[in-house]
Design an enzyme around this catalytic site. Structure first.
Site, PDB file in Angstrom:
ATOM      1  N   SER B  50      26.397  46.694  12.537  1.00 29.24           N
ATOM      2  CA  SER B  50      27.240  47.777  12.234  1.00 29.24           C
ATOM      3  C   SER B  50      28.348  48.149  13.365  1.00 29.24           C
ATOM      4  O   SER B  50      29.350  48.559  12.715  1.00 29.24           O
ATOM      5  CB  SER B  50      26.646  49.091  11.830  1.00 29.24           C
ATOM      6  OG  SER B  50      26.094  49.715  12.934  1.00 29.24           O
ATOM      7  N   LYS B  87      27.521  55.062  17.594  1.00 28.41           N
ATOM      8  CA  LYS B  87      28.648  55.371  16.850  1.00 28.41           C
ATOM      9  C   LYS B  87      29.773  55.455  17.989  1.00 28.41           C
ATOM     10  O   LYS B  87      29.728  55.508  18.978  1.00 28.41           O
ATOM     11  CB  LYS B  87      28.512  56.933  16.049  1.00 28.41           C
ATOM     12  CG  LYS B  87      27.382  56.898  15.135  1.00 28.41           C
ATOM     13  CD  LYS B  87      27.845  56.296  13.705  1.00 28.41           C
ATOM     14  CE  LYS B  87      26.616  56.138  12.826  1.00 28.41           C
ATOM     15  NZ  LYS B  87      26.882  55.286  11.705  1.00 28.41           N
TER      16      LYS B  87
END
Lengths: 429, 131
Positions: B50, B87
């Protein structure tokens, strides 16, 4: 107390203690268990040795055998972990490094607590300073702590106990009035250095709070306790008597023992375990450049097994020459084992202790020594080097065995080691 | 966390020693380059794709410093819904939020609204194996 002739100089000792340390380590990389009851078990999944606040609340007691709390665990969805000392050791070293930056004078008291001297901090700034320490440890390592600050080690322990219980983080006990107020509520058996025997004696004499002990007469203390008892009383009065041990003393003995995952009956398996214990103990004392003069071998069956007779024995052997040579130690240990082993028992635990440790090269003169020494020394060095380079037990002694049925039981092991590339924490992204 | 690369300046041979011998110091220690604050630095292995957009691939090692505060576009480890995730942290005038890689902002998590989101640490280096 006019008859006290010690000076009450400003000392300011802080005791920094990690909250439910092993549980906090397990939570570090596992946020799912942050607000849940969590318990860590001792070696071989034996007893409860660390509990989260939530686990304490539902009534799981410290030191209780795992099988006794299994019902509570099931009913309350308690998260269970086998102890992971590699992880706890690394996190502990980090915490201690952070603490060290706040004071030159530091005593690492255990894996999860340390005393530091804050003599250089103004009294009105102590609370603020403590908060700063606490926040930095939490941010840098993720481990929550409680801090107690007072003029003596014993009082800092008291302050720490209150900080932990009230979840206030930092407690400073520096005013006589506050100290007395707290000591009146403080149970005698919770005082640092007051063991079971001593607290029985105190209670028998109607001394059941720390406050009563503080105000006891010196003559009574002298008559009824020893030096340590007297020191505790002084320390409660705010007079420092127990110095910070800033230099770690070299170990006086080295013990390796382990419970078997499965009970062991035959002597070969016991021999294997004893041999492995000798190897790791010998490596430890070689690391500190020490030699052992005596070795103790001990074996026992389970004391909780109601269906079989209990057997426990140990033997201490004086070595002809103080040594750290694995082969010599194994030889002696095996002989010792032969002497105490009894056929027909199911053994649960074995252990060895190396004692009378001295610095290598300082041992007394022995005619045989030089001959044996040089040859074995280079062999041991080669073994240690290989094992550091290629991992533990790359080179071992054949008697240690390759199958290890007696290995630890670790059914709930978290498998994370922040100090090893093979077991780093893993994130799915 | 031991990680050293031996730094040899010359091969052993006959004749005169290399004039550089005097200048040999220690092994080159990657720790000094990659780790700024040892007690607060953790190495974490990642699994998944991701975060490809910011150059983090499956199996990479992240050097994470817990002691520093994130700047805008820092790569961070965060505790989101009881899970540690990687993130990108983005800070704008009024708000800050987390995204999966700097390009896509579709799945952004607003930090003001989600009190339970906690920044665990800041990623300072990625170790990516090429061979």
């Amino acid at each position: 107390m006019s008859y006290i002739n010690y000076s009450k100089k400003k000392n300011n000792i802080a005791l920094i203690d990690c909250n439910s340390f092993y549980v906090s380590c397990e939570r570090l990389f596992n946020p799912k268990i942050i607000n849940k009851p969590v318990v860590v078990l001792s070696n071989n999944d034996g007893c409860v040795i660390s509990r989260s606040t939530e686990a304490k609340k539902i009534g799981i007691k410290m030191g209780e055998p795992y099988f006794k709390v299994k019902d509570l665990v099931k009913k309350n969805d308690v998260q269970i972990f086998s102890s992971n000392y590699a992880l706890y050791g690394d996190i502990s070293r980090r915490v201690m490094k952070v603490i060290k930056e706040f004071s030159d004078k530091m005593e690492i008291y255990s894996i999860d607590e340390a005393f530091i001297s804050l003599a250089f901090v103004e009294n009105q700034r102590l609370n603020e300073y403590g908060k700063e320490i606490r926040e930095r440890i939490l941010k840098w390592t993720g481990i929550p702590t409680s801090i107690g600050i007072a003029n003596t080690k014993t009082l800092s322990k008291v302050a720490n106990y209150i900080a932990k219980k009230n979840k206030t983080g930092v407690i400073v006990l520096d005013k006589e009035k506050d100290i007395d107020e707290e000591l009146k509520k403080f149970d005698i058996s919770n005082i640092w250095g007051v063991g079971k025997q001593l607290s029985k004696l105190y209670i028998k004499n109607n001394i059941d709070t720390a406050y009563k002990l503080k105000n006891i007469s010196n003559t009574w203390v002298k008559k009824n306790t020893n030096v340590l008892g007297a020191k505790t009383v002084m320390e409660l009065r705010g007079i420092p008597c127990v110095e910070l041990q800033t230099i770690e003393p070299k170990r006086k003995s080295c013990c390796v023992s382990r419970s078997f995952g499965k009970k062991v009956e035959n002597i070969e398996k016991l021999e294997e375990s004893i041999t492995t214990h000798c190897l790791s103990a010998a490596e430890k004392i070689r690391g500190e450049d020490q030699v052992a003069k005596t070795i103790t071998v001990s074996i026992r069956t389970s004391p909780f097994d109601r269906h079989r007779e209990y057997y426990s024995n140990s033997i201490t052997i004086d070595l002809p020459i103080a040594t750290n040579n694995s082969i010599e130690l194994i030889k002696a240990a095996t002989e010792g084992l032969m002497a105490i082993y009894k056929y027909g028992y199911f053994y649960q635990k074995s252990g060895i202790t190396l004692s009378n440790l001295n610095d290598a090269g300082k041992e007394e003169f022995n005619l045989l020594a030089p001959l044996l020494e040089t040859k074995s020394k280079s062999l041991m060095e080669a073994i240690d080097l290989t094992n550091t380079k290629y991992g533990r037990n790359s080179i071992s002694i054949a008697q240690a065995g390759v199958s290890s049925t007696w290995k630890m039981r670790r059914e709930h092991f978290s498998k994370i080691d922040t100090a090893s590339f093979d077991s780093l924490p893993m994130l799915k992204i | 966390m031991k990680l050293t690369i031996p730094f040899y300046l010359h091969k052993v041979g006959a004749g005169f020693p290399s004039p550089a011998t005097d200048y040999i110091e220690d092994d080159l220690d990657l720790n000094t380059h990659l780790v700024n604050n040892a007690p607060a630095t953790f190495i974490i292995r990642v699994q998944g794709r991701s975060m490809r957009d910011v150059g983090i691939y499956d199996g990479d090692l992240l050097i994470v410093d817990k002691s520093i505060n994130p700047k805008s576009f820092s790569t961070v480890i965060a505790n989101v819904n009881e899970e540690l995730v990687v993130k990108t942290f983005i800070k704008e005038k009024e708000v800050s939020y987390l995204t999966s890689g700097s390009k896509s902002t579709i799945d952004k998590i607003n930090l003001g609204e989600n009190q339970e989101v906690i920044i665990w640490g800041v990623v300072t280096y990625v170790i990516h194996k090429l061979q």
